[in-house]
Scaffold this active site. Structure first.
Site, PDB file in Angstrom:
ATOM      1  N   ARG A  87      -8.344   8.330   3.319  1.00  0.00           N
ATOM      2  CA  ARG A  87      -9.302   7.322   2.849  1.00  0.00           C
ATOM      3  C   ARG A  87     -10.225   6.890   3.986  1.00  0.00           C
ATOM      4  O   ARG A  87     -11.454   6.855   3.839  1.00  0.00           O
ATOM      5  CB  ARG A  87      -8.542   6.105   2.303  1.00  0.00           C
ATOM      6  CG  ARG A  87      -9.413   4.895   1.986  1.00  0.00           C
ATOM      7  CD  ARG A  87      -8.560   3.678   1.659  1.00  0.00           C
ATOM      8  NE  ARG A  87      -7.671   3.308   2.746  1.00  0.00           N
ATOM      9  CZ  ARG A  87      -8.032   2.597   3.812  1.00  0.00           C
ATOM     10  NH1 ARG A  87      -9.276   2.174   3.929  1.00  0.00           N
ATOM     11  NH2 ARG A  87      -7.152   2.301   4.758  1.00  0.00           N
ATOM     12  N   ARG A  88      -9.632   6.547   5.117  1.00  0.00           N
ATOM     13  CA  ARG A  88     -10.438   6.147   6.272  1.00  0.00           C
ATOM     14  C   ARG A  88     -11.277   7.308   6.767  1.00  0.00           C
ATOM     15  O   ARG A  88     -12.453   7.150   7.094  1.00  0.00           O
ATOM     16  CB  ARG A  88      -9.520   5.645   7.390  1.00  0.00           C
ATOM     17  CG  ARG A  88      -8.822   4.332   7.064  1.00  0.00           C
ATOM     18  CD  ARG A  88      -7.714   4.022   8.059  1.00  0.00           C
ATOM     19  NE  ARG A  88      -7.089   2.723   7.781  1.00  0.00           N
ATOM     20  CZ  ARG A  88      -5.879   2.377   8.199  1.00  0.00           C
ATOM     21  NH1 ARG A  88      -5.145   3.231   8.889  1.00  0.00           N
ATOM     22  NH2 ARG A  88      -5.396   1.183   7.910  1.00  0.00           N
ATOM     23  N   CYS A 139      -1.226   7.219  -1.965  1.00  0.00           N
ATOM     24  CA  CYS A 139      -1.768   6.563  -0.775  1.00  0.00           C
ATOM     25  C   CYS A 139      -2.412   7.561   0.178  1.00  0.00           C
ATOM     26  O   CYS A 139      -3.024   7.166   1.165  1.00  0.00           O
ATOM     27  CB  CYS A 139      -0.661   5.778  -0.065  1.00  0.00           C
ATOM     28  SG  CYS A 139       0.731   6.786   0.497  1.00  0.00           S
ATOM     29  N   ARG A 199       1.250   4.811  18.316  1.00  0.00           N
ATOM     30  CA  ARG A 199      -0.182   5.087  18.210  1.00  0.00           C
ATOM     31  C   ARG A 199      -0.966   4.372  19.304  1.00  0.00           C
ATOM     32  O   ARG A 199      -1.895   4.937  19.889  1.00  0.00           O
ATOM     33  CB  ARG A 199      -0.680   4.669  16.822  1.00  0.00           C
ATOM     34  CG  ARG A 199      -0.034   5.455  15.692  1.00  0.00           C
ATOM     35  CD  ARG A 199      -0.616   5.084  14.345  1.00  0.00           C
ATOM     36  NE  ARG A 199       0.221   5.585  13.261  1.00  0.00           N
ATOM     37  CZ  ARG A 199      -0.184   5.736  12.011  1.00  0.00           C
ATOM     38  NH1 ARG A 199      -1.413   5.422  11.683  1.00  0.00           N
ATOM     39  NH2 ARG A 199       0.647   6.191  11.093  1.00  0.00           N
ATOM     40  N   ARG A 238       0.001  10.276  14.192  1.00  0.00           N
ATOM     41  CA  ARG A 238       1.225   9.852  13.504  1.00  0.00           C
ATOM     42  C   ARG A 238       2.059   8.997  14.444  1.00  0.00           C
ATOM     43  O   ARG A 238       1.801   8.887  15.614  1.00  0.00           O
ATOM     44  CB  ARG A 238       2.038  11.077  13.060  1.00  0.00           C
ATOM     45  CG  ARG A 238       1.409  11.910  11.946  1.00  0.00           C
ATOM     46  CD  ARG A 238       1.316  11.188  10.621  1.00  0.00           C
ATOM     47  NE  ARG A 238       2.518  10.476  10.256  1.00  0.00           N
ATOM     48  CZ  ARG A 238       3.600  11.032   9.710  1.00  0.00           C
ATOM     49  NH1 ARG A 238       3.624  12.336   9.461  1.00  0.00           N
ATOM     50  NH2 ARG A 238       4.658  10.314   9.400  1.00  0.00           N
ATOM     51  N   LYS A 270       0.821  -1.215   0.000  1.00  0.00           N
ATOM     52  CA  LYS A 270       0.000   0.000   0.000  1.00  0.00           C
ATOM     53  C   LYS A 270       0.856   1.266   0.000  1.00  0.00           C
ATOM     54  O   LYS A 270       0.370   2.336  -0.374  1.00  0.00           O
ATOM     55  CB  LYS A 270      -0.950   0.008   1.197  1.00  0.00           C
ATOM     56  CG  LYS A 270      -0.301   0.136   2.549  1.00  0.00           C
ATOM     57  CD  LYS A 270      -1.336   0.089   3.668  1.00  0.00           C
ATOM     58  CE  LYS A 270      -0.686   0.192   5.032  1.00  0.00           C
ATOM     59  NZ  LYS A 270      -0.024   1.493   5.261  1.00  0.00           N
ATOM     60  N   ASP A 271       2.122   1.155   0.415  1.00  0.00           N
ATOM     61  CA  ASP A 271       3.014   2.323   0.442  1.00  0.00           C
ATOM     62  C   ASP A 271       3.772   2.520  -0.866  1.00  0.00           C
ATOM     63  O   ASP A 271       4.435   3.544  -1.045  1.00  0.00           O
ATOM     64  CB  ASP A 271       4.045   2.184   1.573  1.00  0.00           C
ATOM     65  CG  ASP A 271       3.425   2.234   2.955  1.00  0.00           C
ATOM     66  OD1 ASP A 271       2.354   2.858   3.103  1.00  0.00           O
ATOM     67  OD2 ASP A 271       4.000   1.637   3.880  1.00  0.00           O
TER      68      ASP A 271
END
Length: 324
Positions: A144-145, A255, A168, A162, A93-94
């Site tokens: 996106r989320r 992304c 996190r 971040r 995805k990156d």
């Protein structure tokens, strides 16, 4: 699957140098690749070289404001171009859909669950996304989320977060957030699957392009390296991810834009769902296409053109203009 270069048959004899980011998750993924390759090629020597990428260094700015072209990959790609490493292991995805000249996506590994995960503070153990109280603070660094969750849960408050996965989780446990959104695959790979409170269904949040799979990037024409890494290729995952990446590439998205996908492969029939949403969650364009798996990239391109014609391009243009 990931290249028109024929799969080579010769076995290399040199020491193979693998590039990786320094994060815990990146290293877990890279060591998994190394160990799997050792099983296939016990006589070869594999060395891991780690690097910090721009995305690892800049932690006080939202990802969407940094610019995402090679955010987590450029330093590794430079290492390949300069001959310091032979291939790099990425969370797919990156990996940008357009790679630097001379480099290629040589292998896509078997995908783990690509879904997003809800992780909650201990005081909300009896809650799920739809039952979190009004104003509950949900952390995510993904546009996106953010766009999809705002669409479904406008009563929640969303705040950027971040740092690596452990950072996190610490911020969540300290009470800075009521819940955070992470990738199921990342938590599972780090042995933290017990922190997953809810696998968010695809009708709520379509996942990121390539999420859950690893992409191994190498130099074009390096048949020795292709011989090695192609042993980890998973054809079903590759079909699905190639369709997703073609969808993203045609929309010229990265992304850090609100583009979500879902793919299902049933026999040789591939179903691709694609979504583009406005950041406020008010406008959501979602369409689906079905076809033969060997037409995966053409399907992704076609679906992107469909959603673009329905207004997706205007959404993306507005977001890009705002981030400049």
């Amino acid at each position: 699957m990931t290249s028109t270069v024929p799969t080579p048959t010769a076995t290399p004899t040199r020491t193979i140098r693998i590039g990786s980011r320094k994060s815990q998750l990146a290293l877990v993924q890279t060591y998994w690749v190394r160990d799997e390759l050792k099983k296939q090629f016990p006589d070869l020597t594999f060395e891991v070289t780690t690097m910090d990428t721009q995305g690892d260094k800049v932690l006080d700015v939202s990802l969407s404001k940094i610019g995402d072209k090679g955010l987590f990959t450029q330093e590794l790609e430079d290492g390949m171009v300069q001959g310091n490493i032979d291939f790099a292991v990425h969370s797919l995805k990156d990996l940008p859909t357009r790679l630097p000249e001379g480099l290629m996506l040589g292998c896509i590994t078997e995908r783990e669950d690509p879904a997003d995960a809800l992780v909650v503070h201990e005081q909300h153990q009896d809650k799920q996304l739809d039952t979190l109280p009004e104003g509950a603070v949900v952390g995510t660094s993904s546009l996106r989320r953010l766009a999809q969750l705002r669409h479904h849960f406008p009563h929640l408050t969303f705040k950027d977060i971040r740092g690596n996965l452990n950072t996190r989780l610490r911020k969540l446990d300290e009470g800075q957030y009521d819940a955070i959104i992470l990738a199921v695959a990342g938590l599972e790979r780090l042995g933290m699957g017990d922190r997953i409170h809810q696998n968010i269904p695809s009708d709520i949040s379509l996942h990121a392009v390539g999420q859950g799979a690893l992409g191994i990037e190498c130099r074009e024409g390096d048949t020795d390296i292709l011989t090695v890494i192609k042993t980890l290729e998973h054809s079903e995952t590759a079909y699905r991810c190639l369709a997703e990446r073609a969808f993203l590439r045609e929309l010229e998205g990265g992304c850090q834009v609100p583009i979500g996908v879902n793919t299902v492969l049933d026999g040789e029939t591939l179903t691709l769902t694609g979504l583009v949403a406005s950041l406020d969650g008010q406008t959501v364009i979602k369409e689906q296409i079905q076809g033969a798996s060997n037409e995966a990239e053409a399907m992704g391109t076609s679906l992107a053109k469909t959603v673009r014609g329905q207004g997706a391009q205007a959404i993306l243009d507005a977001i890009n203009a705002e981030s400049r």
